[in-house]
Design a protein around this motif. Structure first.
Motif, PDB file in Angstrom:
ATOM      1  N   VAL A 173     -40.393  31.863  11.950  1.00  0.00           N
ATOM      2  CA  VAL A 173     -41.431  31.068  12.606  1.00  0.00           C
ATOM      3  C   VAL A 173     -41.089  31.069  14.088  1.00  0.00           C
ATOM      4  O   VAL A 173     -39.974  30.720  14.472  1.00  0.00           O
ATOM      5  CB  VAL A 173     -41.464  29.622  12.059  1.00  0.00           C
ATOM      6  CG1 VAL A 173     -42.521  28.800  12.768  1.00  0.00           C
ATOM      7  CG2 VAL A 173     -41.696  29.623  10.553  1.00  0.00           C
ATOM      8  N   ALA A 198     -39.892  22.925  10.334  1.00  0.00           N
ATOM      9  CA  ALA A 198     -40.375  23.809   9.279  1.00  0.00           C
ATOM     10  C   ALA A 198     -39.449  23.669   8.084  1.00  0.00           C
ATOM     11  O   ALA A 198     -38.239  23.490   8.241  1.00  0.00           O
ATOM     12  CB  ALA A 198     -40.397  25.261   9.771  1.00  0.00           C
ATOM     13  N   ILE A 209     -44.972  23.916   7.995  1.00  0.00           N
ATOM     14  CA  ILE A 209     -44.688  23.833   9.430  1.00  0.00           C
ATOM     15  C   ILE A 209     -45.405  22.609   9.962  1.00  0.00           C
ATOM     16  O   ILE A 209     -46.626  22.486   9.835  1.00  0.00           O
ATOM     17  CB  ILE A 209     -45.167  25.099  10.164  1.00  0.00           C
ATOM     18  CG1 ILE A 209     -44.529  26.344   9.535  1.00  0.00           C
ATOM     19  CG2 ILE A 209     -44.842  25.011  11.650  1.00  0.00           C
ATOM     20  CD1 ILE A 209     -45.177  27.634   9.944  1.00  0.00           C
TER      21      ILE A 209
END
Length: 160
Positions: free
Chosen positions: A65, A112, A121
């Motif tokens: 991410v 997350a 998230i």
């Protein structure tokens, strides 16, 4: 192909040309955006959001991410499997993916987590104090006259 005319937006607003450009990019990307992996976007509070992505078959170490240039980029790369496995049916997709989400100004990723095949998230909108609405006092005629009188009575002195 969908075509939208943003010229009324340009005529009636100032500084929103970036929004029109973003909408144009999103609509163009919407045509090519794959549907894998499926995801939800949930509003959890007035200024809080959660993106939940179904990532069955991926481990936490195979997911990433990242925030880059106002976009949240979620990617998954499955490690190579041993060739010794033989599947009769393979319904769990483990192909590589990259999913992008355009974020509004002042959106921050707060965390997350990866549990039970779901990548969650959490995001929050944090508007700076300077950008929050504030009330502007409107001066009346009496206040304007008193400020003028103060200026006349106390002129600025200049030392020569």
């Amino acid at each position: 192909m969908r075509a939208f005319d943003f010229s009324p937006l340009y005529r009636a607003t100032i500084g929103f040309d970036r929004v029109a450009d973003m909408m144009d990019r999103v609509l163009a990307a919407d045509m090519a955006q794959p549907s894998y992996p499926p995801y939800n976007i949930e509003k959890t509070d007035e200024n809080a959001y959660r993106i939940s992505i179904a990532v069955a078959g991926f481990g936490s170490d195979e997911l990433s991410v990242e925030l880059r240039e106002g976009a949240l980029i979620v990617a998954g790369r499955k490690a190579e499997e041993d060739e010794g496995r033989s599947y009769l049916h393979r319904g769990i997709a483990t192909r590589a993916f990259e999913r992008r989400f355009a974020l509004a100004d002042h959106m921050k990723v707060t965390g997350a987590s990866h549990t039970d095949g779901m990548l969650n998230i959490d995001l929050v909108r944090e508007v700076p104090e300077a950008l929050k609405p504030r009330r502007i006092e409107i001066a009346g005629p009496a206040q304007i006259r008193s400020k003028t009188v103060e200026t006349i009575e106390a002129p600025e002195t200049q030392d020569a």
